[in-house]
Design a protein around this motif. Structure first.
Motif, PDB file in Angstrom:
ATOM      1  N   THR A   2     -42.532 -11.595  -6.285  1.00  0.00           N
ATOM      2  CA  THR A   2     -42.720 -10.150  -6.123  1.00  0.00           C
ATOM      3  C   THR A   2     -41.521  -9.429  -6.741  1.00  0.00           C
ATOM      4  O   THR A   2     -40.585 -10.049  -7.206  1.00  0.00           O
ATOM      5  N   ALA A   3     -41.522  -8.126  -6.710  1.00  0.00           N
ATOM      6  CA  ALA A   3     -40.445  -7.330  -7.291  1.00  0.00           C
ATOM      7  C   ALA A   3     -39.208  -7.267  -6.398  1.00  0.00           C
ATOM      8  O   ALA A   3     -38.155  -6.834  -6.831  1.00  0.00           O
ATOM      9  N   VAL A   4     -39.325  -7.709  -5.151  1.00  0.00           N
ATOM     10  CA  VAL A   4     -38.233  -7.571  -4.193  1.00  0.00           C
ATOM     11  C   VAL A   4     -37.617  -8.947  -3.924  1.00  0.00           C
ATOM     12  O   VAL A   4     -38.289  -9.835  -3.398  1.00  0.00           O
TER      13      VAL A   4
ATOM     14  N   SER B  55     -50.916  -4.230   0.055  1.00  0.00           N
ATOM     15  CA  SER B  55     -50.134  -4.981  -0.940  1.00  0.00           C
ATOM     16  C   SER B  55     -48.635  -4.743  -0.749  1.00  0.00           C
ATOM     17  O   SER B  55     -47.825  -5.642  -0.978  1.00  0.00           O
ATOM     18  N   THR B  56     -48.268  -3.552  -0.293  1.00  0.00           N
ATOM     19  CA  THR B  56     -46.863  -3.270  -0.018  1.00  0.00           C
ATOM     20  C   THR B  56     -46.357  -4.121   1.135  1.00  0.00           C
ATOM     21  O   THR B  56     -45.267  -4.707   1.054  1.00  0.00           O
ATOM     22  N   LEU B  57     -47.133  -4.211   2.204  1.00  0.00           N
ATOM     23  CA  LEU B  57     -46.734  -5.044   3.337  1.00  0.00           C
ATOM     24  C   LEU B  57     -46.628  -6.514   2.937  1.00  0.00           C
ATOM     25  O   LEU B  57     -45.707  -7.218   3.371  1.00  0.00           O
ATOM     26  N   MET B  58     -47.542  -6.959   2.090  1.00  0.00           N
ATOM     27  CA  MET B  58     -47.519  -8.353   1.627  1.00  0.00           C
ATOM     28  C   MET B  58     -46.325  -8.620   0.704  1.00  0.00           C
ATOM     29  O   MET B  58     -45.842  -9.742   0.630  1.00  0.00           O
ATOM     30  N   THR B  59     -45.859  -7.585   0.017  1.00  0.00           N
ATOM     31  CA  THR B  59     -44.756  -7.731  -0.931  1.00  0.00           C
ATOM     32  C   THR B  59     -43.401  -7.451  -0.291  1.00  0.00           C
ATOM     33  O   THR B  59     -42.435  -8.173  -0.546  1.00  0.00           O
ATOM     34  N   CYS B  60     -43.335  -6.428   0.527  1.00  0.00           N
ATOM     35  CA  CYS B  60     -42.042  -5.908   1.002  1.00  0.00           C
ATOM     36  C   CYS B  60     -41.693  -6.246   2.442  1.00  0.00           C
ATOM     37  O   CYS B  60     -40.551  -6.028   2.847  1.00  0.00           O
ATOM     38  N   VAL B  61     -42.645  -6.723   3.219  1.00  0.00           N
ATOM     39  CA  VAL B  61     -42.362  -6.978   4.634  1.00  0.00           C
ATOM     40  C   VAL B  61     -42.610  -8.437   4.997  1.00  0.00           C
ATOM     41  O   VAL B  61     -41.698  -9.143   5.442  1.00  0.00           O
TER      42      VAL B  61
END
Length: 169
Positions: A30-32, A131-137
């Motif tokens: 991911t990006a993070v 998708s944000t939760l899957m990527t960032c959390v």
């Protein structure tokens, strides 16, 4: 005067710890990336007053903003949340120095960072909430739980050493 010098030295030392731990990074698909920034911020919140914690982390952001290579990865929203995270956690810990107080403070601080960082990620990447939760959390929950445990152990050990030196001097 001695108090001002010792505060300045402590602040600079904690800023150095934040900079050094921020450089330890594991890239994810991911990006993070996974970094140890939050571990450093947990320690800063545990060992400093709320104002000192806030301004130390703010100084870190200013250093990065002027071009010093202190950041890892494209995590703007997470970075912006760090001074708030440090201030809130340190305030809670100042009022409740128990293990439970430390853990509660770090969970709340982590939630602040997840929230602000995720909002920024959704906005800049035009991503959905899922998708944000899957990527960032989700990828960070276990690691952050481990960082919370480690920072509690380190903080309580350092607090005992500092208290012993204060009592003996």
């Amino acid at each position: 005067m001695k108090s001002n010098v010792s505060n300045l030295v402590r602040d600079a030392l904690m800023l150095g710890v934040l900079i050094c731990l921020s450089q330890i990074s594991v890239a994810l698909p991911t990006a993070v990336p996974i970094t140890l920034q939050t571990l450093a911020i947990y320690l800063i919140a545990c060992l400093m007053t709320p104002n000192h914690a806030f301004y130390t982390v703010l100084c870190y952001l200013i250093m990065g903003a002027i071009g010093l290579p202190v950041f890892r990865g494209p995590t703007g929203g997470f970075l912006f949340s760090f001074p708030i995270m440090a201030l809130v956690m340190s305030t809670i810990i100042t009022h409740n120095r128990s293990v439970q107080g430390h853990i509660l403070a770090m969970i709340i601080g982590t939630a602040i960072t997840y929230g602000l960082g995720s909002i920024y990620f959704m906005y800049t990447m035009k991503a959905s909430l899922l998708s944000t939760l899957m990527t960032c959390v989700l990828p960070f929950l276990l690691g952050d739980a481990l960082k919370i445990a480690v920072s509690c152990m380190i903080a309580f050990k350092l607090e005992k050493i500092v208290l012993k030196k204060t009592v003996l001097s």
